[in-house]
Design a protein around this motif. Structure first.
Motif, PDB file in Angstrom:
ATOM      1  N   PRO B  26       6.541  -1.408   4.272  1.00 43.10           N
ATOM      2  CA  PRO B  26       5.298  -0.842   3.698  1.00 43.10           C
ATOM      3  C   PRO B  26       4.089  -1.849   3.678  1.00 43.10           C
ATOM      4  O   PRO B  26       2.996  -1.270   4.050  1.00 43.10           O
ATOM      5  CB  PRO B  26       5.771  -0.475   2.501  1.00 43.10           C
ATOM      6  N   PHE B  29       2.962  -1.923   7.398  1.00 41.41           N
ATOM      7  CA  PHE B  29       2.369  -0.452   7.488  1.00 41.41           C
ATOM      8  C   PHE B  29       1.199  -0.351   6.865  1.00 41.41           C
ATOM      9  O   PHE B  29       0.165   0.232   7.587  1.00 41.41           O
ATOM     10  CB  PHE B  29       3.301   0.685   6.995  1.00 41.41           C
ATOM     11  N   CYS B 255       2.701   6.101   3.784  1.00 43.07           N
ATOM     12  CA  CYS B 255       4.110   5.565   4.280  1.00 43.07           C
ATOM     13  C   CYS B 255       5.041   6.582   3.755  1.00 43.07           C
ATOM     14  O   CYS B 255       5.963   6.992   4.707  1.00 43.07           O
ATOM     15  CB  CYS B 255       4.350   4.232   4.022  1.00 43.07           C
TER      16      CYS B 255
END
Lengths: 144, 349
Positions: B26, B29, B255
Motif C-alpha cells: 500500500p 501504491f 488501494c
C-alpha cells in the motif's frame, strides 16, 4: 445525459497526450512584448530635474537626490507598482519602462536604485527565450 | 515450529504481512499513485507537473517521497481548544483502518489450492464492508475534535455523504452475493473463472464504481474536502506527520477499493498465464493480472479529478437515493430473473 458523463473521459485522455503550454521559467523565458511594463529606467542626460515624476508617483517610489551637481530622481523598486504614470508624465522623455521584473533582494535597502543604478539599462536576457507566437504556432492553439 | 507454523509457512506469512498485500505494497501504491495523479492531472490541464526530483530526468518520480520527508519534519500543532486525545489519535486510527482492509482481500491463487491472503475468512466481504463503514466515524471524530468551523462542517458533510453511498454499495454487493452464493472473496473470484461478473452485471459495476468514488471523496464527490468552501474539510487543522498520515490513509483506501472492485467484478487474479512470470511462480502471474486491473480502475477513479466539477451535497444525496439505489435494485431483479442462464456459467459454486 449519460453521454455528458462519458464524454469528459475521452476529452481528458485526448488532452493528456497533447503538448503542454508550460514555459520552464528560470531556464527558458518568454520574450518580453513591445509594451512590457518592467522596471523604470532613467536617461540622466535627458533629465531636466522638473520633479513631475516625483509629484505624480502614487506610491512615493521616486525621490529627488543630489547627483553630480544636479537633482535627479532616485527609485525604490520595492514601492513601485509599475503603473507607468511617471513615464507618461515625463516632459523630456527621460524615463522608460524596461523588461526587468525580478526584484528580489535580501534587504529592503537593496530595492533602492540610486541615480547611477537607476540609469543602467538591465542586462539583456542571456537565456533561451520563447515568444508567445512561436508557442502558438507549435501547439496549434491560440491563447484565448 | 513457531506460532504453530512450520518454517516455510512462517516465511510466507512474513512475506505477506511485510511485502505484498501487507505493509510495503500500500505504501508503494500510495507513492506511485500520488506521483501519477499529479503528473496525469497536469497533462490533462496542459501543464507539466513535478519535474526535478528523482532518478529519471524530467519525471519527478520521487516528488511524493520529498513531500513526505518535508511533512514529517514539520512541527505538529494542536489547536488550543481541541480535544487533544481524540485529535492526536484520529490520524493513526485512520491509517490503521484504511490499511486493515487489504488483509482480507485475496490477491492470487497458490499452486496448492489455497489463496494469497493475509487472513483468510469465509466472511471477508462483510468484514471489508464493516471496515469501510468505520471510516466516516473517524472523519467525524477528527472534525469534531479539531474544534474549528471548517473541520466541523467538513465532518458533517462526510457524515451526510455516507447516507448517499452506503446503501447503493450494500445493494450492489447483494447482487454479487446472490450470484456467487458466498461472502468469501476468494470463492467469488473462483465463480468468475469462466466469465467475469462485469459482463453479467454492468449496472452493478457502474453503481459500485460511482458509490466507491463517493466513499473515497474523489473529485465529483469531494464534498467533505471542497477547497473553495471549507478550506480542506475535516483535516484542515492537521499539520506535519499527522497530515501525512491522513493523506496516506486516503491512498490506502483507494488501494483497498480498487482491489475490492477487481475481486468483485473483474475476476481478480484470473487471466492467461504470463510465460516469464509463470515459470518463476504461478502466483506472480496472478498478481500481475490483479495489479493490471487495479491500475485501470485507479486511472478511471483518478481521472474524475481532472474532468468533472464538484457536485453539491443535495445533488449527491439526490443522485444516491433516486438514481443509484433504483439502479442497484434493478440489477438485483435482473440477476434474479436471468438465473437460469447464468447459473450454469458460474463455476465452482
Amino acid at each position: 445525459m449519460i453521454l455528458d458523463i462519458i464524454r469528459p473521459f475521452f476529452l481528458g485522455f485526448y488532452h493528456a497526450f497533447k503538448r503542454t503550454f508550460t514555459v520552464k521559467h528560470p531556464f527558458v523565458r518568454l520574450t518580453p512584448t513591445e509594451r512590457y511594463r518592467g522596471r523604470v529606467v532613467l536617461n540622466i542626460d535627458r533629465c531636466i530635474s522638473c520633479r513631475s515624476c516625483v509629484n505624480i508617483c502614487p506610491n512615493k517610489a521616486l525621490e529627488m537626490v543630489k547627483f553630480e551637481k544636479k537633482l535627479i530622481p532616485q527609485y525604490d523598486a520595492g514601492r513601485c507598482c509599475l503603473c507607468n504614470l511617471c513615464v507618461e508624465v515625463c516632459p523630456a522623455i527621460a524615463l522608460s519602462m524596461s523588461y526587468e521584473v525580478e526584484f528580489s533582494e535580501y534587504a529592503r535597502k537593496g530595492f533602492i536604485h540610486t541615480p547611477d543604478r537607476f540609469s543602467q539599462t538591465p542586462k539583456p536576457i542571456a537565456e533561451k527565450t520563447v515568444t508567445v507566437k512561436i508557442l502558438d504556432k507549435k501547439r496549434g492553439v491560440a491563447h484565448r | 515450529m513457531i506460532l504453530g507454523l512450520s518454517f516455510p509457512q512462517l516465511i510466507e506469512l512474513i512475506l505477506k504481512v511485510l511485502i505484498f498485500p501487507g505493509l510495503a505494497f500500500p505504501l508503494l501504491f500510495a507513492m506511485i499513485v500520488i506521483w501519477f495523479e499529479r503528473k496525469f492531472l497536469a497533462r490533462i490541464m496542459l501543464r507539466i507537473g513535478p519535474l526535478h526530483v528523482g532518478p529519471i530526468n524530467r519525471t519527478g518520480l520521487f516528488q511524493p517521497i520529498a513531500d513526505f520527508l518535508k511533512l514529517i519534519q514539520k512541527e505538529i500543532i494542536v489547536p488550543d481548544n481541541a480535544n487533544k486525545f481524540l485529535y492526536n489519535i484520529a490520524p493513526i486510527i485512520a491509517a490503521l483502518v484504511a490499511s486493515l482492509s487489504v488483509a482480507f482481500i485475496p490477491y492470487a491463487l497458490k499452486p496448492d489450492g489455497s489463496y494469497w491472503v493475509i487472513y483468510y475468512t469465509p466472511l471477508s466481504l462483510l468484514v471489508i464492508l464493516a471496515i469501510f463503514t468505520a471510516r466516516p466515524f473517524i472523519m467525524v471524530a477528527a472534525g469534531w475534535a479539531s474544534n474549528s468551523k471548517y473541520c466541523t462542517i467538513g465532518a458533517i458533510r462526510a457524515a451526510l455523504q455516507l447516507l448517499a453511498y452506503e446503501v447503493p454499495i450494500a445493494l450492489s454487493l447483494a447482487s454479487i452475493v446472490i450470484m456467487s452464493g458466498t461472502f468469501d472473496l476468494a470463492k467469488i473470484v473462483e465463480a468468475q473463472s469462466s466469465i467475469w461478473f462485469i459482463i453479467f452485471q454492468p449496472i452493478g459495476f457502474i453503481v459500485i464504481l460511482i458509490a466507491m468514488m463517493a466513499e473515497l471523496s474523489r473529485r465529483p464527490f469531494d464534498i467533505p474536502f471542497a477547497e473553495q468552501e471549507v478550506v480542506f474539510g475535516w483535516p484542515t487543522e492537521y499539520t506535519g506527520a499527522q497530515f501525512a498520515l491522513i493523506m496516506v490513509s486516503e491512498y490506502f483506501d483507494l488501494c483497498a477499493v480498487t482491489s475490492l472492485i477487481t475481486v468483485l467484478f473483474l475476476g481478480g487474479w484470473s487471466g492467461p498465464a504470463i510465460p516469464l512470470l509463470n515459470d518463476i511462480s504461478p502466483i506472480l502471474s496472478g498478481i500481475f493480472w490483479f495489479l493490471l486491473k487495479m491500475a485501470i480502475l485507479t486511472v478511471i477513479i483518478i481521472m474524475g479529478r481532472g474532468i468533472y466539477p464538484r457536485l453539491r451535497i443535495d445533488q449527491l444525496l439526490d443522485a444516491g437515493w433516486s438514481v443509484l439505489i433504483p439502479l442497484a435494485i434493478t440489477q438485483i431483479i435482473i440477476t434474479l430473473l436471468t438465473a437460469q442462464w447464468w447459473l450454469p456459467l458460474v463455476g465452482g459454486v
